[in-house]
Design a protein around this motif. Structure first.
Motif, PDB file in Angstrom:
ATOM      1  N   VAL A  74      21.323  40.618  82.788  1.00 55.77           N
ATOM      2  CA  VAL A  74      22.879  40.361  82.709  1.00 55.77           C
ATOM      3  C   VAL A  74      23.546  41.802  82.522  1.00 55.77           C
ATOM      4  O   VAL A  74      24.411  41.897  83.126  1.00 55.77           O
ATOM      5  N   ILE A  75      22.909  42.479  81.628  1.00 53.82           N
ATOM      6  CA  ILE A  75      23.622  43.667  81.220  1.00 53.82           C
ATOM      7  C   ILE A  75      23.709  44.427  82.255  1.00 53.82           C
ATOM      8  O   ILE A  75      24.717  45.345  82.702  1.00 53.82           O
ATOM      9  N   VAL A  76      22.677  44.502  83.357  1.00 56.89           N
ATOM     10  CA  VAL A  76      22.747  45.493  84.538  1.00 56.89           C
ATOM     11  C   VAL A  76      23.444  44.799  85.488  1.00 56.89           C
ATOM     12  O   VAL A  76      24.288  45.767  86.167  1.00 56.89           O
ATOM     13  N   PHE A  77      23.690  43.516  85.713  1.00 56.34           N
ATOM     14  CA  PHE A  77      24.562  42.829  86.542  1.00 56.34           C
ATOM     15  C   PHE A  77      26.248  43.208  86.017  1.00 56.34           C
ATOM     16  O   PHE A  77      26.866  43.405  87.087  1.00 56.34           O
ATOM     17  N   ILE A  78      26.348  43.457  84.806  1.00 59.84           N
ATOM     18  CA  ILE A  78      27.673  43.798  84.205  1.00 59.84           C
ATOM     19  C   ILE A  78      27.920  45.042  84.824  1.00 59.84           C
ATOM     20  O   ILE A  78      29.106  45.392  85.208  1.00 59.84           O
ATOM     21  N   GLY A  79      27.096  45.955  84.856  1.00 60.92           N
ATOM     22  CA  GLY A  79      27.246  47.375  85.298  1.00 60.92           C
ATOM     23  C   GLY A  79      27.496  47.363  86.578  1.00 60.92           C
ATOM     24  O   GLY A  79      28.360  47.922  87.224  1.00 60.92           O
ATOM     25  N   GLY A  80      26.800  46.353  87.661  1.00 61.25           N
ATOM     26  CA  GLY A  80      27.400  46.123  88.989  1.00 61.25           C
ATOM     27  C   GLY A  80      28.781  45.844  89.111  1.00 61.25           C
ATOM     28  O   GLY A  80      29.279  46.184  90.094  1.00 61.25           O
ATOM     29  N   SER A  81      29.110  44.665  88.093  1.00 62.03           N
ATOM     30  CA  SER A  81      30.644  44.222  88.354  1.00 62.03           C
ATOM     31  C   SER A  81      31.474  45.518  87.947  1.00 62.03           C
ATOM     32  O   SER A  81      32.862  45.496  88.742  1.00 62.03           O
TER      33      SER A  81
END
Length: 162
Positions: free
Chosen positions: A57-64
């Motif tokens: 989820v933290i990585v996907f926030i970076g993608g966001s």
């Protein structure tokens, strides 16, 4: 591991005379490999502290954050054909969500180096799929480099299992 990496270099070397675009693609692939290696090492460090799904989820926030950056800089995000959108969806679901989650789960149990060696096989799989699905020609560099990569990966996993 060095043998597997050398095989990947042989595959890329075959593109030098093909075109500037092919060489640019190889450079981007190399940068992607460096980025995924850094991602794996960071994931291994935090895998013992936080669960894999939280890390994902933290990585996907970076993608966001990158999405927001693209929107703020007026990069087009909608001017694509419907078939492109289908590919985007498949890329989002399969390699991004499932792939990263699986990598993050594996980091805790088998380590970043072993996961990274597995990732080295991706270009070989791409060559095989392009041949069978897209009817792409396979060069002697790709055959030789692919065999070298597979042998190197196999040897690494064989030694690691002992």
């Amino acid at each position: 591991m060095i043998t597997a990496v050398f095989g990947s270099i042989i595959i890329a070397w075959g593109d030098i005379g093909v075109s500037r675009e092919a060489l640019t693609g190889d450079l981007l692939s190399l940068l992607g490999t460096v980025a995924i290696s850094a991602y794996m090492l960071a994931g291994q460090k935090v895998s013992h502290k936080i669960p894999a799904n939280v890390y994902s989820v933290i990585v996907f926030i970076g993608g966001s954050v990158m999405l927001i950056y693209s929107l703020m800089n007026h990069f087009t995000l909608i001017d694509y054909s419907s078939s492109d959108w289908m590919y985007f969806l498949l890329l989002a679901l399969i390699p991004t969500i499932f792939g990263h989650l699986i990598f993050n789960l594996l980091l805790k149990s088998i380590g970043a180096t072993t996961v990274s060696v597995g990732v080295i096989g991706e270009p070989v799989l791409a060559i095989i799929l392009a041949y069978f699905i897209l009817g792409e020609a396979v060069s002697s560099f790709q055959i030789f480099g692919g065999l070298f990569t597979i042998v190197g990966m196999g040897f690494y996993f064989w030694v690691k299992s002992k």
